[in-house]
Design an enzyme around this catalytic site. Structure first.
Site, PDB file in Angstrom:
ATOM      1  CD  GLU A  33      -6.222  11.017  -3.722  1.00  0.00           C
ATOM      2  OE1 GLU A  33      -5.405  11.816  -3.521  1.00  0.00           O
ATOM      3  OE2 GLU A  33      -5.645   9.818  -4.137  1.00  0.00           O
ATOM      4  CG  HIS A 189      -2.637  11.730  -7.735  1.00  0.00           C
ATOM      5  ND1 HIS A 189      -1.660  11.258  -6.844  1.00  0.00           N
ATOM      6  CD2 HIS A 189      -1.598  11.811  -8.752  1.00  0.00           C
ATOM      7  CE1 HIS A 189      -0.462  11.107  -7.086  1.00  0.00           C
ATOM      8  NE2 HIS A 189      -0.363  11.467  -8.253  1.00  0.00           N
ATOM      9  CG  ASP A 194      -4.523   6.243  -6.271  1.00  0.00           C
ATOM     10  OD1 ASP A 194      -4.298   6.125  -7.534  1.00  0.00           O
ATOM     11  OD2 ASP A 194      -3.961   7.449  -5.869  1.00  0.00           O
TER      12      ASP A 194
END
Length: 215
Positions: A33, A189, A194
């Site tokens: 991220e 996210h 993920d």
């Protein structure tokens, strides 16, 4: 019967290990991220990595994993639009973030140990739209002058492409649903979440498409 199939039959159709299945490469699921889309200027804020292993029946499964919240490197760009999507507050006091150098070195150490244990030559990043994650990993490694980067410089396994072939879906949530697995939009996210669902999706696809030695 082809020579490959004959060889497999002679060996009793026993499935190979990771090195045999992936031509000497070690697939490692990685999700990042970030504070934007430019790996050279935008912050790496989270990284998660998951190892994969075959069981005795030749089924691929997620194994050990690590995840880190990462402090923005000095001068890093933080795009408000990206932070709104991820919901990350880079300076929240309870993030327990580590420096980028520390996070990368610990991920790389785990991967290098697994490369040796599985008798592989190099790691290949597995990701959903993997080019994005691979760019950020390599840019961060270069920024921190880490020379022993275990990941292949350009090759990767992209589950967006694989899921498009296997299920006709390229969006992660839709691909996961098409594969018959659960998807929790509220956890999306997050690098850890993920990476987890990407690992399960990749394993499901690999396990569905049996190679020729098992034909």
């Amino acid at each position: 019967m082809s020579k490959v199939t004959q060889a497999g039959a002679a060996a009793g159709n026993s499935p190979p290990g990771i090195a045999g299945r992936f031509r000497g490469f070690l697939p490692v699921v990685v999700d990042v991220e970030t504070g934007g889309f430019n790996p050279a200027t935008d912050a790496l804020l989270e990284i998660a990595a998951i190892l994969l292993r075959f069981d005795e029946d030749g089924q691929l499964h997620p194994a050990e994993s690590v995840r880190y919240h990462v402090e923005p490197f000095p001068g890093a760009r933080l795009d408000p639009a990206s932070l709104e999507v991820t919901g990350i507050d880079p300076f929240h006091p309870f993030r327990l973030a580590v420096e980028e150098n520390e996070a990368l070195r610990k991920v790389f150490e785990m991967v290098r140990k697994e490369i040796k244990a599985q008798k592989c030559n190099r790691a290949v990043l597995v990701g959903h739209n993997s080019f994005f994650d691979l760019q950020f990993v390599h840019a961060a490694a270069e920024r921190n002058k880490i020379k022993r980067n275990p990941f292949h410089p350009f090759s990767s396994f992209d589950t967006a492409t694989l899921a498009g072939v296997a299920y006709g879906q390229t969006v992660l949530g839709r691909a996961v649903a098409a594969a018959g697995m659960e998807w929790d939009e509220s956890q999306a996210h997050s690098a850890a979440y993920d990476a987890e669902v990407t690992a399960k999706l990749f394993c499901e696809i690999v396990n569905r498409f049996r190679p020729i030695y098992e034909a």
